[in-house]
Write a protein that holds these residues in place. Structure first.
Motif, mmCIF file in Angstrom:
data_model
loop_
_atom_site.group_PDB
_atom_site.id
_atom_site.type_symbol
_atom_site.label_atom_id
_atom_site.label_comp_id
_atom_site.label_asym_id
_atom_site.label_seq_id
_atom_site.Cartn_x
_atom_site.Cartn_y
_atom_site.Cartn_z
ATOM 1 N N PRO A 45 0.810 -1.228 0.000
ATOM 2 C CA PRO A 45 0.000 0.000 0.000
ATOM 3 C C PRO A 45 0.838 1.271 0.000
ATOM 4 O O PRO A 45 0.528 2.224 -0.727
ATOM 5 C CB PRO A 45 -0.826 -0.100 1.289
ATOM 6 N N GLU A 46 1.897 1.297 0.780
ATOM 7 C CA GLU A 46 2.716 2.504 0.882
ATOM 8 C C GLU A 46 3.431 2.842 -0.423
ATOM 9 O O GLU A 46 3.772 3.990 -0.672
ATOM 10 C CB GLU A 46 3.720 2.376 2.032
ATOM 11 N N LYS A 47 3.631 1.858 -1.280
ATOM 12 C CA LYS A 47 4.306 2.096 -2.563
ATOM 13 C C LYS A 47 3.375 2.720 -3.594
ATOM 14 O O LYS A 47 3.832 3.229 -4.613
ATOM 15 C CB LYS A 47 4.862 0.785 -3.135
ATOM 16 N N VAL A 48 2.056 2.657 -3.340
ATOM 17 C CA VAL A 48 1.086 3.207 -4.295
ATOM 18 C C VAL A 48 0.264 4.342 -3.678
ATOM 19 O O VAL A 48 -0.782 4.714 -4.200
ATOM 20 C CB VAL A 48 0.154 2.103 -4.857
ATOM 21 N N GLY A 49 0.745 4.867 -2.555
ATOM 22 C CA GLY A 49 0.109 6.040 -1.966
ATOM 23 C C GLY A 49 -1.078 5.760 -1.064
ATOM 24 O O GLY A 49 -1.794 6.692 -0.703
ATOM 25 N N ALA A 50 -1.314 4.518 -0.707
ATOM 26 C CA ALA A 50 -2.425 4.180 0.199
ATOM 27 C C ALA A 50 -1.843 3.982 1.594
ATOM 28 O O ALA A 50 -1.669 2.859 2.060
ATOM 29 C CB ALA A 50 -3.157 2.949 -0.294
ATOM 30 N N PHE A 94 -21.033 -4.748 11.422
ATOM 31 C CA PHE A 94 -20.026 -4.950 10.383
ATOM 32 C C PHE A 94 -18.667 -4.460 10.861
ATOM 33 O O PHE A 94 -18.575 -3.517 11.644
ATOM 34 C CB PHE A 94 -20.383 -4.165 9.104
ATOM 35 N N VAL A 95 -17.632 -5.094 10.334
ATOM 36 C CA VAL A 95 -16.267 -4.594 10.469
ATOM 37 C C VAL A 95 -15.712 -4.496 9.055
ATOM 38 O O VAL A 95 -15.791 -5.457 8.276
ATOM 39 C CB VAL A 95 -15.387 -5.512 11.339
ATOM 40 N N LEU A 96 -15.195 -3.326 8.724
ATOM 41 C CA LEU A 96 -14.610 -3.077 7.406
ATOM 42 C C LEU A 96 -13.112 -2.857 7.553
ATOM 43 O O LEU A 96 -12.656 -2.261 8.531
ATOM 44 C CB LEU A 96 -15.212 -1.823 6.763
ATOM 45 N N ILE A 97 -12.358 -3.312 6.566
ATOM 46 C CA ILE A 97 -10.946 -2.977 6.448
ATOM 47 C C ILE A 97 -10.853 -2.014 5.269
ATOM 48 O O ILE A 97 -11.252 -2.354 4.150
ATOM 49 C CB ILE A 97 -10.060 -4.216 6.207
ATOM 50 N N VAL A 98 -10.350 -0.825 5.555
ATOM 51 C CA VAL A 98 -10.324 0.256 4.573
ATOM 52 C C VAL A 98 -8.881 0.694 4.349
ATOM 53 O O VAL A 98 -8.118 0.826 5.309
ATOM 54 C CB VAL A 98 -11.177 1.446 5.072
ATOM 55 N N GLN A 99 -8.514 0.927 3.099
ATOM 56 C CA GLN A 99 -7.169 1.408 2.757
ATOM 57 C C GLN A 99 -7.323 2.662 1.909
ATOM 58 O O GLN A 99 -7.902 2.610 0.825
ATOM 59 C CB GLN A 99 -6.411 0.328 1.977
ATOM 60 N N VAL A 100 -6.817 3.789 2.422
ATOM 61 C CA VAL A 100 -6.918 5.069 1.720
ATOM 62 C C VAL A 100 -5.581 5.800 1.780
ATOM 63 O O VAL A 100 -4.676 5.411 2.511
ATOM 64 C CB VAL A 100 -8.038 5.958 2.323
ATOM 65 N N ALA A 118 -13.913 4.068 14.133
ATOM 66 C CA ALA A 118 -12.756 3.737 13.299
ATOM 67 C C ALA A 118 -11.485 3.656 14.142
ATOM 68 O O ALA A 118 -11.281 4.444 15.072
ATOM 69 C CB ALA A 118 -12.579 4.780 12.201
ATOM 70 N N TYR A 119 -10.667 2.682 13.802
ATOM 71 C CA TYR A 119 -9.353 2.512 14.399
ATOM 72 C C TYR A 119 -8.337 2.660 13.275
ATOM 73 O O TYR A 119 -8.464 2.010 12.237
ATOM 74 C CB TYR A 119 -9.211 1.119 15.024
ATOM 75 N N PHE A 120 -7.321 3.487 13.489
ATOM 76 C CA PHE A 120 -6.337 3.750 12.445
ATOM 77 C C PHE A 120 -5.021 3.068 12.791
ATOM 78 O O PHE A 120 -4.495 3.235 13.889
ATOM 79 C CB PHE A 120 -6.162 5.251 12.256
ATOM 80 N N SER A 121 -4.517 2.303 11.847
ATOM 81 C CA SER A 121 -3.286 1.559 12.059
ATOM 82 C C SER A 121 -2.098 2.505 12.105
ATOM 83 O O SER A 121 -1.929 3.350 11.225
ATOM 84 C CB SER A 121 -3.090 0.542 10.932
ATOM 85 N N THR A 122 -1.280 2.334 13.126
ATOM 86 C CA THR A 122 -0.039 3.105 13.220
ATOM 87 C C THR A 122 1.163 2.275 12.798
ATOM 88 O O THR A 122 2.212 2.816 12.489
ATOM 89 C CB THR A 122 0.183 3.622 14.662
ATOM 90 N N PHE A 123 0.975 0.937 12.788
ATOM 91 C CA PHE A 123 2.057 0.043 12.383
ATOM 92 C C PHE A 123 1.453 -1.326 12.105
ATOM 93 O O PHE A 123 0.647 -1.815 12.903
ATOM 94 C CB PHE A 123 3.111 -0.064 13.487
#
Length: 152
Positions: A58-63, A106-112, A137-142
């Motif tokens: 994801p980090e290589k394509v800006g997400a 519901f639980v969603l996994i979102v990549q933005v 929402a919970y935001f991944s830090t690592f």
């Protein structure tokens, strides 16, 4: 479905690297190339192998932002749950959608790309929906682990 040891070796090898040629895969699982080809075709035809994809960093394509989002609906009737699933299904940023219980619906996994992109998605998908009662929402830090393999 019953799997023998050869099927298990094929599935585990393909989950590690689906780009192998049939000859490479056959050698890796210790069967002949025709046997391997026939077995893989059967696994595809029966839907055991649902699809083969490339995993993109994801980090290589800006997400850069991953969010785990809990959604609770006001009305949990089957048709209202299906309506919500139909709402999020075409959204490319929603990578996974699970009906869960207990807790949220519901639980969603979102990549933005970033927080503004998440806010736009949340406004588009959740804020205007009368049946969406709560969004958390919970935001991944690592990300310390990410696997797609299922042990067979």
């Amino acid at each position: 479905m019953d799997f023998d040891e050869i099927d298990r070796r094929i599935l585990n090898a393909l989950q590690k690297d689906a780009s192998q040629t049939n000859a490479e895969l056959a050698a890796a699982v210790h069967v002949s190339a025709p046997t391997c080809l026939r077995r893989v075709k059967h696994l595809r035809d029966t839907g055991v192998i649902a699809r083969e994809v490339a995993l993109v960093a994801p980090e290589k394509v800006g997400a850069h932002l991953t969010a785990v989002v809990e959604i609770s609906l006001d009305i949990q009737a089957a048709e209202r749950m299906a309506e919500f699933e139909a709402l999020v299904a075409p959204e490319p940023a929603v990578l996974q959608c699970y009906r869960v219980s207990p807790g949220p619906d519901f639980v969603l996994i979102v990549q933005v790309a970033d927080m503004p992109a998440y806010h736009a998605l949340a406004h588009r998908l959740f804020a205007g929906q009368a049946n969406v009662r709560n969004v958390k929402a919970y935001f991944s830090t690592f990300r310390s682990k990410f696997e797609t393999s299922i042990v067979v």
